[in-house]
Structure formats: structure tokens, C-alpha cells
Design an enzyme around this catalytic site. Structure first.
Site, PDB file in Angstrom:
ATOM      1  N   HIS A 121       0.862  -1.199   0.000  1.00  0.00           N
ATOM      2  CA  HIS A 121       0.000   0.000   0.000  1.00  0.00           C
ATOM      3  C   HIS A 121       0.888   1.236   0.000  1.00  0.00           C
ATOM      4  O   HIS A 121       0.960   1.973   0.979  1.00  0.00           O
ATOM      5  CB  HIS A 121      -0.912   0.005   1.217  1.00  0.00           C
ATOM      6  N   MET A 122       1.560   1.481  -1.130  1.00  0.00           N
ATOM      7  CA  MET A 122       2.603   2.496  -1.148  1.00  0.00           C
ATOM      8  C   MET A 122       2.086   3.917  -1.015  1.00  0.00           C
ATOM      9  O   MET A 122       2.825   4.810  -0.657  1.00  0.00           O
ATOM     10  CB  MET A 122       3.444   2.351  -2.419  1.00  0.00           C
ATOM     11  N   LYS A 123       0.821   4.154  -1.351  1.00  0.00           N
ATOM     12  CA  LYS A 123       0.348   5.538  -1.328  1.00  0.00           C
ATOM     13  C   LYS A 123      -0.615   5.817  -0.182  1.00  0.00           C
ATOM     14  O   LYS A 123      -1.384   6.767  -0.212  1.00  0.00           O
ATOM     15  CB  LYS A 123      -0.276   5.900  -2.680  1.00  0.00           C
ATOM     16  N   ASN A 124      -0.549   4.996   0.835  1.00  0.00           N
ATOM     17  CA  ASN A 124      -1.457   5.164   1.961  1.00  0.00           C
ATOM     18  C   ASN A 124      -0.819   6.058   3.037  1.00  0.00           C
ATOM     19  O   ASN A 124       0.360   5.926   3.351  1.00  0.00           O
ATOM     20  CB  ASN A 124      -1.777   3.771   2.528  1.00  0.00           C
TER      21      ASN A 124
END
Lengths: 446, 309
Positions: free
Chosen positions: B102-105
Site C-alpha cells: 500500500h505504497m500511497k497510503n
């Protein structure tokens, strides 16, 4: 620009209506589950998009409209403020010990209030006083706002301008731009907030998440919109200077950063992230357009790229916008970059036509809505922000919008006409108020 | 394999709390999977009781895998960790692959701050950051996190930090995040002030990078930032910009950014307004036509006294 191709750029109004009606009337696909906690944002986008398209009244029966309004109110927490979804609601089991897991939420409250406004509710059932009291507690000593308030008074969430944008919008919705205590509720610390925004200004003129972070379109837009809600944008030269602290601190530099967001790198294939290349060539650097003579800084690779001379293959017909230096264009950044330009009164320093063309020809999808980059399927987020930009550019067939509030001018007028708000913001002078009160009395008697 | 709780002995004592979606016409209703609906029902039930246990850890992990933006599930998990005394190293070991998924969380980073702050050690964090940047070298959260680490553990003057930043710039000279990080270390670590000596060193470094790729805006912005922090005038760069752009030889331009700065330098000089106008015209008509409106606006400002763009 060839006139023939200009004519092909068309907002497919009917398809957009269809796309948004489907979002309104049917369940969103399962992959929106990761956005479950953002449902109030999706709710606003859905009703506001239909309002912009001029279809909201036709799309909703009076009963459906009321049910939607009731749904939004069902997300109001007992202490005031809104949760952004029903998912954290314990219903009858909610109590003093577990309410910390179901707190009022800054984005939830912002999007709920706007959704009610778009649905033309009068906000009479909003716990306005409680929200304004909570807002003060949501601000940290250095000026920033957070997302939720812990039971120990700790402000959770990021320190960036997103929450400041939404908090200042909530304040504007509920009490206009009055400064200071209002009906016994203290105000947020406006000066400290402006100081906090200024501290996040970057060396290149953009605004970032925090002091010394990288300049970013989203944070720049949120910060400038917040300053606009607070009436703290720089004065124009014709205005009499005051001693009030304002932001941004260097408008020319910020304008330079904003116009630099225009790019010809429209998708990843345009190959901006060139690793290990030693020299720009007309192929490795797409914002270089027509030029780059290789003479002095030629490398073997650069030489083979350009075959010794620059060649022109850049299309100026479509211009995209990115969110950071050396990044690819993305539909949502047309919104995040153009809105601050408009708020600073300088939307004229970008050429809207090729941006419009890029959105309509490249990211508008044939089923309606907009995708993120060329060829992407539509999603609610990019579809709404893309539409908002096209509306802001004055597209025929769309309602005029207030892009910072994400609603139509008509919806905004509705908010400004509400009697409680007119009284609070001093929009009613005594005489008007007398007439209103008299009329209300007569109505009751009748 | 979807995971369910209703037939799980370990959860037999819990009555799930179903979602009340507020009437007939909710907005933005999602077609939830049975798995998600059920797990959320169990989550509400244990949250409502403030249960802190091992099984709660598993349940929060399950929810996070489907909806990482659930803001209170992270807070609930953090509370659970401290209540049951889970070793913080175990939490980080779990967090690493989760972050990669979840790299953009946002929430995930907030959680990581909390854990690393409590742990009081940045051991292993550099390797973790490298693995994240391998997947996305410009990930905003990762760079912000790196800045937080530098501040929390006072790494400003550690030579390794500047060397690492240099290696990131080396591998992609257009990575603006890497340039910004350099500014953070060099200027931010000195509270925005810079000695002339250090400024000269940075100017030299940046000039070399510009010579590699003159049409790359990142180092041009950086070098102007360095000048400002050291309180040096833009005209310091006049000779250097002339390597790439000479208004007397309009065919020999290698960088629109050099022309842009040159226009400013000329505008501030006595009797060079014409050259400034010429540079801006070249930008508008030839070297940067997508911003023609802006360059023309800047040209208009030349006629106004005392306004430097």
C-alpha cells in the site's frame, strides 16, 4: 493548432451524465472497498458532478433527495461533526468508552456539509456550534490541523495543508470569514495557520507537506485555497496595505512553479524518467520541445539519440499538468494547479485551450468520466476533478463552479442565502432582518 | 483464500455488529465482498468492547489488507500493541511488506512513525527505504519519512546521508525528490542559513549536474534555492547561464531554464531590459512555447518599475 482537430475535442455530456447517474443509482464496484472510509468524498463528487452537469434535479425524486440528506445526517456523530462513512458507527452500543473509535472527522465533516449544500439542505440539523468548538481543538500549536481528535485531546493525522484546507472551509461554511469569537465560540488561530503554511513553502515556489518537504500540487492548492477561505491571500497592489500576516510569501515564485506544472510528458511512454542518460536529447527530455542542440555536451548516447541534430516531434496541441517537477501529467493535477492560479487571479498565464484538449482528447473516457492518464479507465476521483476543471474553464453546457469548494455557483449561492448564515455573517442588515422576522411571524399566523 | 469468522471457534463468543447504512438511499454505497462485510462486523463488535488481544491484531491486519485507509483501525491496532505488549520489532517486521503493498497510503506512515519513535532506533530503516524506492523512486511518503528519520535521529551531519542522496541523484538526475532531500540536509539542517563556502560547494556540484542534462529543471531550482539561502544574487550565475543560452545567438540555446534565469538577471541590470525581453520572447516563441502566456506576462512586467519577477 489545426481547427479541424479542435472540433474533435468535445465534452461527451450525455456519457458523463450516464457515468455519474450509474454511480448514484447503483453500487460502486468492489474495488472501491479501499476507499470505504472516504465514502463522504465519493458522495460529494457524485451529487456535485450531476449538479455541474445540470442533471441533479432530473436524477433525483424529492423522496430520494430527502433520503440522501438523511443518510448524510446519519453520519453526524452525537458530539457534533461527521464520520465519513457508516463503517465506524456502533449504533446503540456507542458509549463514552468506545466513541474514540468513532470520532468526528475533518474530511468527513467537510464533505458532509458540502453534500448537504449541493442537495440544497438548510443545514439546520447540523450541530454547528459543536463543530466550531471542535475545530478549535483540531488545531495544533504550530498552526496545522489534523484528522481526528483522540480522547486524550491528541490531534491525530498528518500535519499537511489538506486538513487545514478542509478545516478552514468548514469554518467558512459555518461562519463566513468573520475573524474572532463568534456567538461565544472562539476562533481558530488564523495567524498561526498562515505562519504554518508559509513555513511549508519550498525553495522553488511550490508548497509542500511540511517545512523542507518537496513542493507538491495538492498541498499547494490546499494551502492557497485555505488562505482564500480565510481572506489571507496577498493583497493586490491597488489595495491598501495592512499589517495582517498573509501568504504565500512570494507570489511571483509561486506563479512560476504553478506554470511549470504544464508538461508535454503525457504518459509513462513519453519516457521522462531516464536513468543513466548523460545528456538531454530531444527524445529523452520531452519538455525540451523543439530544441537542444547537442554540441557542447554530447555523449555517445546523446549523439545516437539525436543523430546529431534536434528533431521536432513535440505536439503542442495537448498540454498536460503534473503535480511535481519532472513527473508525468495526471488529470487531477489540472485541478490542483489551475485552482491556485485562479485564486491568485492569474489563470490567464496558462493557455487553457491545450489543457482542455488534453483532458477531452486524452483522459476523457468513452464510457464517461476521466481517467488518471491517457487510456486509463475512469474513476470517481479523476472524473470529478477533470469535470471541475472543464467547468472552471467555462465549458458550454456546464454550470459555473466555485472550484475551491468543489460545488456549483448555484449551490454556493444557496448556502449564502440561508437565513442563519446571513444573520451570522452580517449579510442581513437590521431592516432586512426585520422584514424576514415579520414575514416569518405572518407565516406562522397564517 | 478469503477468511471468515462465523465458523471459527476462536470467535464464537462474538456477535458481529452489522453496518447500518442509514436508510433506503445511502450515497456512494459499495458492493462489499462477504468477506469484508463480515470482518467489519466483527471489528465493530470488538472495538465496541475495547477488546485488546492477539486475535484483534489478526483482525486489524485482515481489515487493513482490504481497507488500509480505515483511520481508527490503525489507532486501535496501536493501542492493542501497547496493551498486549507486542514487541515493536515484530510490528515493524509485519509493517514492511504491508507498506510495500500500500505504497500511497497515509495511515501506514503515521503508524510507522509511532512505532519507530517508541522503539527509539532507526536500525534497518535505510534498507527498508531503499526497497520502497526501488519500486517507486519518487514516492512522496517515503521521502517525507526519510526526512522525519533524519530529524528524529539527528542525521543531518552524518556524511552517509549526503552520500546516499548523491547516489540517488546519480542514478536519476531528474529525481526532484532527491534534489529536495539534498536541500533539506544542506539548508534545512542549518535552519535555512548557509555559509558562502558551503554555497560554493553546492553550486559547483549542481553546475556539474546541469551540464549533464541542461534541460532538467530540478537542479536549476536547487541552485536558485542555494543562492537565496546564502543571500547571493542571481547574477552570480550569469556566466554559467550564458554557457547554455546567449540572447545574441538565439540558435544556440541548450536550456530554457537558463534563458529564464538570464531574463531575470537582465531585468535587474541597468540598461539590459531589451535583453531580458529578448530572452522572454525566445522562450515564448521558440524554446518553451507551452508557457507562452506566462513568458508574455513576464515581459509585460518589465515595463513596470520596481517589480522583479
Amino acid at each position: 493548432m489545426a481547427p479541424a482537430s479542435f472540433e474533435t475535442s468535445r465534452l461527451n455530456h450525455a456519457r458523463h451524465v450516464k457515468y455519474w447517474r450509474r454511480n448514484l443509482k447503483t453500487l460502486l464496484p468492489q474495488y472501491y472497498t479501499s476507499n470505504d472510509s472516504n465514502r463522504m468524498l465519493l458522495a460529494l463528487f457524485t451529487v456535485s458532478a450531476l449538479d455541474i452537469l445540470g442533471d441533479l434535479d432530473a436524477a433525483l425524486s424529492a423522496e430520494e433527495r430527502q433520503d440522501h440528506i438523511d443518510w448524510v445526517y446519519s453520519c453526524q456523530v452525537p458530539e457534533g461533526g461527521f464520520r465519513p462513512w457508516p463503517g465506524s458507527d456502533f449504533g446503540k452500543l456507542r458509549n463514552q468508552e468506545n466513541k474514540k473509535w468513532d470520532p468526528a472527522h475533518i474530511p468527513g465533516t467537510f464533505f458532509a456539509l458540502l453534500t448537504l449544500v449541493v442537495l440544497r439542505d438548510d443545514l439546520q440539523k447540523v450541530k454547528r456550534r459543536e463543530i466550531l468548538e471542535w475545530l478549535v481543538k483540531m488545531q495544533r500549536p504550530e498552526g496545522s490541523f489534523g484528522e481526528t481528535l483522540g480522547s486524550d485531546g491528541f490531534v491525530h493525522g498528518g500535519h499537511d495543508s489538506r486538513f487545514g484546507y478542509m478545516a478552514t472551509a468548514i469554518r467558512w461554511i459555518l461562519r463566513g470569514n468573520l475573524e474572532g469569537s463568534c456567538e461565544g465560540v472562539p476562533d481558530i488561530d488564523v495567524d498561526q495557520f498562515v505562519t504554518c503554511v508559509r513555513a511549508a513553502e519550498c525553495y522553488d515556489g511550490g508548497i509542500s507537506e511540511a517545512p523542507f518537504s518537496e513542493a507538491h500540487g495538492g498541498f499547494t492548492c490546499c494551502a492557497i485555497a485555505a488562505l482564500a477561505f480565510l481572506d489571507r491571500l496577498p493583497l493586490s497592489p491597488s489595495q491598501k496595505p495592512d499589517r495582517v500576516i498573509r501568504g504565500v510569501s512570494d507570489v511571483p515564485k509561486t506563479l512560476h512553479w504553478l506554470v511549470s506544472r504544464q508538461t508535454l510528458t503525457l504518459d509513462e511512454d513519453d519516457g521522462l524518467d531516464t536513468y543513466n542518460d548523460e545528456t538531454d536529447s530531444s527524445e529523452t527530455c520531452h519538455d525540451a520541445h523543439t530544441f537542444v542542440k547537442m554540441g557542447a555536451y554530447q555523449s555517445v548516447q546523446g549523439n545516437s539519440n539525436s543523430k546529431g541534430r534536434p528533431h521536432i516531434h513535440y505536439e503542442l496541441e495537448w498540454v498536460g499538468m503534473n503535480g511535481r517537477c519532472n513527473k508525468v501529467a495526471d488529470t487531477c493535477y489540472a485541478y490542483w494547479s489551475c485552482v491556485p492560479l485562479q485564486l491568485l487571479g492569474r489563470l490567464d498565464i496558462v493557455d487553457r485551450q491545450p489543457i482542455r484538449k488534453w483532458l477531452l482528447d486524452k483522459t476523457q473516457h468513452m464510457v464517461g468520466g476521466f481517467g488518471k492518464v491517457t487510456g486509463d479507465p475512469p474513476d470517481l476521483y479523476h472524473s470529478f476533478l477533470g469535470l471541475l476543471v472543464i467547468a472552471m474553464f467555462g465549458e458550454p453546457g456546464l454550470e459555473g463552479v466555485d472550484p475551491a469548494l468543489c460545488i456549483t455557483n448555484k449551490a454556493k449561492k444557496h448556502l449564502e442565502s440561508l437565513s442563519w448564515r446571513r444573520r451570522l455573517t452580517g449579510m442581513d442588515d437590521a431592516q432586512d432582518e426585520g422584514i424576514t422576522l415579520a414575514a416569518e411571524r405572518m407565516h406562522i399566523q397564517a | 483464500m478469503p477468511k471468515f469468522y462465523h465458523d471459527d471457534e476462536a470467535w464464537a463468543d462474538i456477535a458481529p455488529l452489522p453496518q447500518d447504512d442509514g436508510g433506503l438511499h445511502p450515497l456512494a454505497a459499495i458492493s462489499y465482498s462477504d468477506e469484508y462485510s463480515e470482518a467489519m462486523g466483527y471489528l465493530r463488535a470488538v472495538m465496541a468492547k475495547n477488546e485488546y488481544s492477539d486475535r484483534v491484531l489478526g483482525l486489524t491486519e485482515h481489515i487493513i489488507s482490504m481497507n488500509p485507509a480505515h483511520y481508527t483501525v490503525w489507532l486501535y491496532r496501536a493501542n492493542t500493541i501497547s496493551e498486549i505488549g507486542r514487541p515493536l520489532q515484530d510490528e515493524i517486521a509485519w509493517l514492511n511488506p504491508t507498506a510495500l503493498k500500500h505504497m500511497k497510503n497515509y495511515q501506514i506512515w503515521h503508524h510507522r512513525h509511532t512505532i519507530i519513535d517508541a522503539l527509539g532506533s532507526a536500525d534497518g530503516e535505510a534498507e527498508f527505504i531503499s526497497s520502497m524506492l526501488e519500486k517507486d523512486s519518487k514516492n512522496y511518503h517515503v521521502w517525507s519519512y526519510r526526512q522525519w528519520l533524519v530529524k528524529r535521529f539527528d542525521l543531518f551531519d552524518k556524511p552517509e546521508e549526503l552520500e546516499w542522496t548523491h547516489s540517488m541523484i546519480e542514478s536519476d538526475v531528474r529525481n526532484n525528490s532527491a534534489w529536495n532531500h539534498r536541500y533539506y540536509i544542506v539548508v534545512g539542517g542549518r535552519e535555512g542559513k548557509l555559509s558562502v563556502e558551503l554555497a560554493k560547494q553546492e553550486i559547483g556540484y549542481t553546475q556539474a549536474a546541469i551540464r549533464k542534462a541542461p534541460q532538467n529543471q530540478s537542479p536549476w531550482n536547487y541552485i536558485l534555492g542555494i543562492l537565496r539561502a546564502a543571500e547571493l544574487p542571481k547574477s552570480t550565475l550569469k556566466d554559467f547561464t550564458c554557457e547554455f543560452a546567449d540572447v545574441q545567438r538565439p540558435e544556440e540555446v541548450y536550456s530554457s531554464h537558463a534563458l529564464d534565469i538570464l531574463a531575470d538577471i537582465y531585468a535587474e541590470e541597468e540598461n539590459s531590459k531589451e535583453n531580458a525581453a529578448k530572452a522572454l520572447e525566445l522562450l515564448a516563441t521558440k524554446y518553451d512555447p507551452i508557457r507562452a502566456n506566462y513568458w508574455n506576462y513576464r515581459k509585460g512586467l518589465l515595463d513596470q518599475p520596481n517589480i522583479a519577477a
